[in-house]
Design a protein around this motif. Structure first.
Motif, PDB file in Angstrom:
ATOM      1  N   GLU A 123       1.070  -1.005   0.093  1.00  0.00           N
ATOM      2  CA  GLU A 123       0.087   0.020   0.169  1.00  0.00           C
ATOM      3  C   GLU A 123       0.937   1.272  -0.005  1.00  0.00           C
ATOM      4  OE1 GLU A 123      -2.842  -0.185   3.164  1.00  0.00           O
ATOM      5  OE2 GLU A 123      -3.831  -1.807   2.401  1.00  0.00           O
ATOM      6  N   ALA A 124       1.871   1.340   0.779  1.00  0.00           N
ATOM      7  CA  ALA A 124       2.864   2.413   1.127  1.00  0.00           C
ATOM      8  C   ALA A 124       3.502   2.646  -0.218  1.00  0.00           C
ATOM      9  CB  ALA A 124       3.648   2.128   2.009  1.00  0.00           C
ATOM     10  N   MET A 125       3.959   1.435  -0.953  1.00  0.00           N
ATOM     11  CA  MET A 125       4.644   1.589  -2.293  1.00  0.00           C
ATOM     12  C   MET A 125       3.705   2.029  -3.348  1.00  0.00           C
ATOM     13  SD  MET A 125       6.825  -2.011  -2.463  1.00  0.00           S
ATOM     14  CE  MET A 125       8.341  -2.226  -1.294  1.00  0.00           C
ATOM     15  N   ALA A 126       2.398   1.683  -3.252  1.00  0.00           N
ATOM     16  CA  ALA A 126       1.475   2.082  -4.550  1.00  0.00           C
ATOM     17  C   ALA A 126       1.427   3.720  -4.338  1.00  0.00           C
ATOM     18  CB  ALA A 126       0.125   1.379  -4.084  1.00  0.00           C
ATOM     19  N   PRO A 170      18.082  12.793  -1.158  1.00  0.00           N
ATOM     20  CA  PRO A 170      16.524  12.971  -1.927  1.00  0.00           C
ATOM     21  C   PRO A 170      16.631  12.129  -3.154  1.00  0.00           C
ATOM     22  CG  PRO A 170      17.290  14.965  -0.934  1.00  0.00           C
ATOM     23  CD  PRO A 170      18.488  13.886  -0.697  1.00  0.00           C
ATOM     24  N   PRO A 171      17.571  12.066  -4.096  1.00  0.00           N
ATOM     25  CA  PRO A 171      17.750  11.406  -5.523  1.00  0.00           C
ATOM     26  C   PRO A 171      17.344   9.943  -5.218  1.00  0.00           C
ATOM     27  CG  PRO A 171      19.536  12.960  -5.369  1.00  0.00           C
ATOM     28  CD  PRO A 171      18.907  12.972  -4.043  1.00  0.00           C
ATOM     29  N   LEU A 172      17.928   9.344  -4.159  1.00  0.00           N
ATOM     30  CA  LEU A 172      17.832   7.768  -3.930  1.00  0.00           C
ATOM     31  C   LEU A 172      16.411   7.664  -3.445  1.00  0.00           C
ATOM     32  CD1 LEU A 172      18.513   5.046  -3.495  1.00  0.00           C
ATOM     33  CD2 LEU A 172      19.537   5.623  -1.106  1.00  0.00           C
ATOM     34  N   ARG A 173      15.813   8.735  -2.724  1.00  0.00           N
ATOM     35  CA  ARG A 173      14.552   8.635  -2.291  1.00  0.00           C
ATOM     36  C   ARG A 173      13.316   8.503  -3.232  1.00  0.00           C
ATOM     37  NH1 ARG A 173      14.936  12.017   1.195  1.00  0.00           N
ATOM     38  NH2 ARG A 173      13.294  13.493   0.629  1.00  0.00           N
ATOM     39  N   GLN A 174      13.926   9.522  -4.221  1.00  0.00           N
ATOM     40  CA  GLN A 174      12.776   9.674  -5.400  1.00  0.00           C
ATOM     41  C   GLN A 174      12.823   8.568  -6.296  1.00  0.00           C
ATOM     42  OE1 GLN A 174      10.772  11.728  -6.066  1.00  0.00           O
ATOM     43  NE2 GLN A 174      10.026  11.011  -8.180  1.00  0.00           N
ATOM     44  N   GLN A 175      14.031   7.946  -6.540  1.00  0.00           N
ATOM     45  CA  GLN A 175      14.063   6.522  -7.283  1.00  0.00           C
ATOM     46  C   GLN A 175      13.438   5.699  -6.756  1.00  0.00           C
ATOM     47  OE1 GLN A 175      18.297   5.567  -7.803  1.00  0.00           O
ATOM     48  NE2 GLN A 175      17.702   3.320  -8.466  1.00  0.00           N
ATOM     49  N   LEU A 176      13.517   5.380  -5.549  1.00  0.00           N
ATOM     50  CA  LEU A 176      12.900   4.427  -4.929  1.00  0.00           C
ATOM     51  C   LEU A 176      11.268   4.631  -4.901  1.00  0.00           C
ATOM     52  CD1 LEU A 176      15.030   3.691  -1.584  1.00  0.00           C
ATOM     53  CD2 LEU A 176      14.852   2.362  -3.500  1.00  0.00           C
ATOM     54  N   ALA A 177      10.866   5.753  -4.767  1.00  0.00           N
ATOM     55  CA  ALA A 177       9.727   6.159  -4.733  1.00  0.00           C
ATOM     56  C   ALA A 177       8.790   5.759  -6.047  1.00  0.00           C
ATOM     57  CB  ALA A 177       9.186   7.612  -4.464  1.00  0.00           C
ATOM     58  N   VAL A 178       9.641   6.017  -7.232  1.00  0.00           N
ATOM     59  CA  VAL A 178       9.127   5.688  -8.775  1.00  0.00           C
ATOM     60  C   VAL A 178       9.051   4.159  -8.880  1.00  0.00           C
ATOM     61  CG1 VAL A 178       9.657   5.849 -11.096  1.00  0.00           C
ATOM     62  CG2 VAL A 178       9.962   7.958  -9.683  1.00  0.00           C
ATOM     63  N   ALA A 179      10.204   3.507  -8.402  1.00  0.00           N
ATOM     64  CA  ALA A 179      10.384   1.974  -8.382  1.00  0.00           C
ATOM     65  C   ALA A 179       9.103   1.469  -7.522  1.00  0.00           C
ATOM     66  CB  ALA A 179      11.341   1.791  -8.000  1.00  0.00           C
ATOM     67  N   ALA A 180       8.721   2.139  -6.408  1.00  0.00           N
ATOM     68  CA  ALA A 180       7.817   1.465  -5.597  1.00  0.00           C
ATOM     69  C   ALA A 180       6.428   1.543  -6.134  1.00  0.00           C
ATOM     70  CB  ALA A 180       7.740   2.511  -4.167  1.00  0.00           C
ATOM     71  N   ARG A 181       5.851   2.240  -7.003  1.00  0.00           N
ATOM     72  CA  ARG A 181       4.623   2.277  -7.415  1.00  0.00           C
ATOM     73  C   ARG A 181       4.746   1.114  -8.748  1.00  0.00           C
ATOM     74  NH1 ARG A 181      -0.756   3.642  -7.320  1.00  0.00           N
ATOM     75  NH2 ARG A 181      -1.694   3.747  -9.417  1.00  0.00           N
ATOM     76  N   THR A 182       5.610   1.273  -9.667  1.00  0.00           N
ATOM     77  CA  THR A 182       5.925   0.318 -10.484  1.00  0.00           C
ATOM     78  C   THR A 182       5.754  -0.972 -10.079  1.00  0.00           C
ATOM     79  OG1 THR A 182       7.099   1.892 -11.694  1.00  0.00           O
ATOM     80  CG2 THR A 182       7.172  -0.353 -12.549  1.00  0.00           C
ATOM     81  N   TYR A 183       6.483  -1.169  -9.025  1.00  0.00           N
ATOM     82  CA  TYR A 183       6.406  -2.665  -8.326  1.00  0.00           C
ATOM     83  C   TYR A 183       5.335  -2.974  -7.684  1.00  0.00           C
ATOM     84  CZ  TYR A 183       8.112  -6.549  -5.314  1.00  0.00           C
ATOM     85  OH  TYR A 183       8.422  -7.830  -4.604  1.00  0.00           O
TER      86      TYR A 183
END
Length: 219
Positions: A123-126, A170-183
């Motif tokens: 849910e968080a990742m979404a 922040p760049p790492l966090r943003q990268q993970l955020a984008v990957a999270a939704r896709t995953y």
């Protein structure tokens, strides 16, 4: 696994949520969502936060949910001197304020070691919220690809170091955020239904193959 309805996790009003709970926009927020039972290991998160604030004094840990451990956890937070760094905000409506909480958070933290699935991670990742969590029992199936998340050690100091690493990058966090939704989309209810249907097809075809082979042998 049980799929999640991705259509429910599309938007939240993070700024409004922060305003409601008097959290400045620039203040880093770690979020826990779940039942406040002793098995959820929330006390570990409090120990971790006590260490994290030594490096980043303005951390805020939001703890949502209700349960039998709430009173003891609140006492623990006071004993650790976290009155200004932890808020217990109770139950949130899953269709409104919970989505706002996800949107308001910088990192989702989770330390339960007894989950059967850990769907709250998805849910968080979404909601494009990076996850920092222990990978044990049910949660390991979600976390082991390390997409949209970081796996933490079951050690408060190490967990706190990973949390500060995320907020300071922040760049790492943003990268993970984008990957999270896709995953998370790979774990949607429609994706899980398709996987289940495929499993049934394989089982039916396998039984048909076995029956035909047995018939051929008898003949």
């Amino acid at each position: 696994p049980t799929g999640i309805p991705m259509q429910r996790f599309t938007h939240g009003h993070g700024a409004d949520f922060r305003c409601c709970f008097a959290i400045p926009a620039e203040r880093p927020v770690a979020l826990f969502v779940g039942r406040l039972g002793h098995e959820k290991n929330v006390g570990f998160l409090l120990q971790m936060m006590q260490i994290a604030v030594r490096t980043r004094h303005d951390w805020m840990l939001l703890i949502t949910g209700e349960g039998p451990a709430r009173e003891s956890l609140q006492k623990q937070a006071q004993q650790l001197g976290l009155q200004n760094n932890v808020q217990f905000i109770g139950y949130l409506d899953r269709n409104s304020t919970l989505l706002d909480a996800y949107a308001a958070a910088d990192v989702f933290v989770f330390a339960s070691r007894t989950e059967t699935q850990g769907l709250v991670l998805l849910e968080a990742m979404a909601m494009n919220c990076p996850v920092l969590a222990l990978a044990e029992m049910g949660t390991v199936d979600i976390l082991k690809p390390q997409r949209g998340c970081m796996i933490a050690q079951h050690d408060p100091t190490a967990f706190a170091a990973s949390l500060n690493q995320l907020i300071n990058n922040p760049p790492l966090r943003q990268q993970l955020a984008v990957a999270a939704r896709t995953y998370a989309q790979e774990w949607s209810d429609t994706a899980m239904a398709a996987r289940l249907a495929q499993l049934y097809r394989q089982m039916v075809n396998g039984e048909a193959l076995a029956t035909n082979t047995l018939t051929a042998v008898k003949n």
